[in-house]
Motif scaffolding. Sequence first.
Motif, PDB file in Angstrom:
ATOM      1  N   SER A  55       0.833  -1.209   0.000  1.00 32.54           N
ATOM      2  CA  SER A  55       0.000   0.000   0.000  1.00 32.54           C
ATOM      3  C   SER A  55       0.864   1.254   0.000  1.00 32.54           C
ATOM      4  CB  SER A  55      -0.884   0.032   1.245  1.00 32.54           C
ATOM      5  OG  SER A  55      -2.154  -0.406   0.963  1.00 32.54           O
ATOM      6  N   MET A  87      -6.764   5.095  -4.284  1.00 30.76           N
ATOM      7  CA  MET A  87      -7.318   3.870  -4.870  1.00 30.76           C
ATOM      8  C   MET A  87      -6.208   2.879  -5.222  1.00 30.76           C
ATOM      9  SD  MET A  87     -10.435   4.245  -4.481  1.00 30.76           S
ATOM     10  CE  MET A  87     -10.959   2.763  -5.276  1.00 30.76           C
ATOM     11  N   PHE A 140      -6.057  -0.819  -3.559  1.00 32.86           N
ATOM     12  CA  PHE A 140      -6.026  -1.999  -4.415  1.00 32.86           C
ATOM     13  C   PHE A 140      -4.781  -2.837  -4.138  1.00 32.86           C
ATOM     14  CE2 PHE A 140      -4.405  -4.020  -8.283  1.00 32.86           C
ATOM     15  CZ  PHE A 140      -5.398  -4.961  -8.470  1.00 32.86           C
ATOM     16  N   SER A 173      -4.896  -4.489  -0.614  1.00 32.91           N
ATOM     17  CA  SER A 173      -5.880  -5.571  -0.543  1.00 32.91           C
ATOM     18  C   SER A 173      -5.419  -6.797  -1.320  1.00 32.91           C
ATOM     19  CB  SER A 173      -7.224  -5.109  -1.097  1.00 32.91           C
ATOM     20  OG  SER A 173      -7.701  -4.021  -0.375  1.00 32.91           O
ATOM     21  N   LEU A 174      -4.914  -6.571  -2.522  1.00 33.50           N
ATOM     22  CA  LEU A 174      -4.478  -7.688  -3.353  1.00 33.50           C
ATOM     23  C   LEU A 174      -3.321  -8.445  -2.711  1.00 33.50           C
ATOM     24  CD1 LEU A 174      -4.631  -9.248  -6.050  1.00 33.50           C
ATOM     25  CD2 LEU A 174      -2.932  -7.651  -6.923  1.00 33.50           C
TER      26      LEU A 174
END
Length: 183
Positions: A25, A61, A65, A68-69
């Motif tokens: 992140s 964003m 993304f 989370s991935l």
Amino acid sequence: STTIEERRLQEEVMNLALNRGGAASVAAFAGTGIGVYVAHMKHAGFRKNFGVSGKSALPIMAALFAGSLVTELYMFDAKRNPEEYGLRPYANGASPAPKKYTAPLHHKIFNGIHDKPFYFVTAAGIPLAGKILMDRLNKPHLSLSQAILQSRVMAQFGVLSIVLTTMYTRYYVAKNGRFPDDE
């Protein structure tokens, strides 16, 4: 019903996945943030077609993304193959050698805020107020007194938010106890 060993393994898998996801992140946010900054400074079409919300949404964003991935990928892979991540060094079911406990960063931060709340308020509040004042002073249509007045109001709100967060942290730690420190 899960055993203590299974719960410990689940917690270790989750900690590993969240640490790797957090790093992804931060990397995605930094990379995209730099890209947005460069595009803003060098490309007139980007400045014209994207507002503040669009420019701030791009890095946010990307960070959400990527985090989370990577968290999901590490979580599933570490559950399937814990030995590859050093989570279960003994495949025959023998108990692993006890590791030295190191407190996660967020536990250290909570304990630090609980122990020294004024340091936290000062360390977070002064840069916030300085940044707000700098932004207001860079507005050519505002006089000096208007910039200072607007900065004061916005900085009060920001510092009040920091104080409320600090007080909630102190309440939480007082109610539930300190997090364990490093051994």
